[in-house]
Design a protein around this motif. Structure first.
Motif, PDB file in Angstrom:
ATOM      1  N   SER A 185       6.887  17.531  -1.791  1.00 57.00           N
ATOM      2  CA  SER A 185       7.194  18.937  -2.081  1.00 57.00           C
ATOM      3  C   SER A 185       8.599  19.081  -2.631  1.00 57.00           C
ATOM      4  CB  SER A 185       7.021  19.799  -0.828  1.00 57.00           C
ATOM      5  OG  SER A 185       8.011  19.517   0.128  1.00 57.00           O
ATOM      6  N   GLN A 186       9.536  18.247  -2.175  1.00 56.11           N
ATOM      7  CA  GLN A 186      10.890  18.283  -2.730  1.00 56.11           C
ATOM      8  C   GLN A 186      10.895  17.763  -4.169  1.00 56.11           C
ATOM      9  OE1 GLN A 186      13.185  16.026   0.066  1.00 56.11           O
ATOM     10  NE2 GLN A 186      13.583  17.802   1.372  1.00 56.11           N
ATOM     11  N   VAL A 238       8.430  17.999  -6.340  1.00 58.07           N
ATOM     12  CA  VAL A 238       7.783  18.996  -7.173  1.00 58.07           C
ATOM     13  C   VAL A 238       8.708  20.189  -7.411  1.00 58.07           C
ATOM     14  CG1 VAL A 238       5.891  20.675  -7.227  1.00 58.07           C
ATOM     15  CG2 VAL A 238       5.445  18.321  -6.564  1.00 58.07           C
ATOM     16  N   ASN A 239       9.462  20.574  -6.399  1.00 58.03           N
ATOM     17  CA  ASN A 239      10.298  21.760  -6.492  1.00 58.03           C
ATOM     18  C   ASN A 239      11.636  21.528  -7.191  1.00 58.03           C
ATOM     19  OD1 ASN A 239       8.427  23.377  -5.199  1.00 58.03           O
ATOM     20  ND2 ASN A 239       9.201  22.839  -3.187  1.00 58.03           N
ATOM     21  N   ALA A 268       4.556  14.660   2.866  1.00 60.18           N
ATOM     22  CA  ALA A 268       4.407  16.024   2.348  1.00 60.18           C
ATOM     23  C   ALA A 268       5.771  16.626   2.022  1.00 60.18           C
ATOM     24  CB  ALA A 268       3.673  16.893   3.365  1.00 60.18           C
ATOM     25  N   ILE A 269       6.755  16.411   2.873  1.00 60.85           N
ATOM     26  CA  ILE A 269       8.103  16.923   2.610  1.00 60.85           C
ATOM     27  C   ILE A 269       8.695  16.244   1.378  1.00 60.85           C
ATOM     28  CG2 ILE A 269      10.472  16.947   3.505  1.00 60.85           C
ATOM     29  CD1 ILE A 269       9.216  17.359   6.318  1.00 60.85           C
TER      30      ILE A 269
END
Length: 71
Positions: free
Chosen positions: A66-67, A69-70, A62-63
């Motif tokens: 999310s990195q 995507v961001n 998940a981390i």
């Protein structure tokens, strides 16, 4: 009860990531939960190891995503 193990290790992994200053505290919390459930015969060792692995792996994935995507 397996969900509790997953949640504990996943939450501790998130805290280790976001609050690295308290890394030792989060690791100690993971170990305390692990030993406590094993000592009280709530789970077999394999169940605890599987829950820990899945919780930590899901958090790391998940981390990572999310990195990605961001960025």
């Amino acid at each position: 009860m397996q969900c509790q193990q997953l949640f504990t290790f996943a939450l501790s992994s998130v805290f280790c990531y976001h609050f690295p200053r308290f890394h030792s505290l989060w690791i100690a919390m993971m170990i305390a939960v692990f030993i406590g459930q094993l000592a009280q015969n709530f789970h077999y060792l394999g169940d605890l190891l599987a829950g820990a692995d899945i919780g930590i792996l899901s958090t790391q994935l998940a981390i990572y995503f999310s990195q990605k995507v961001n960025r």
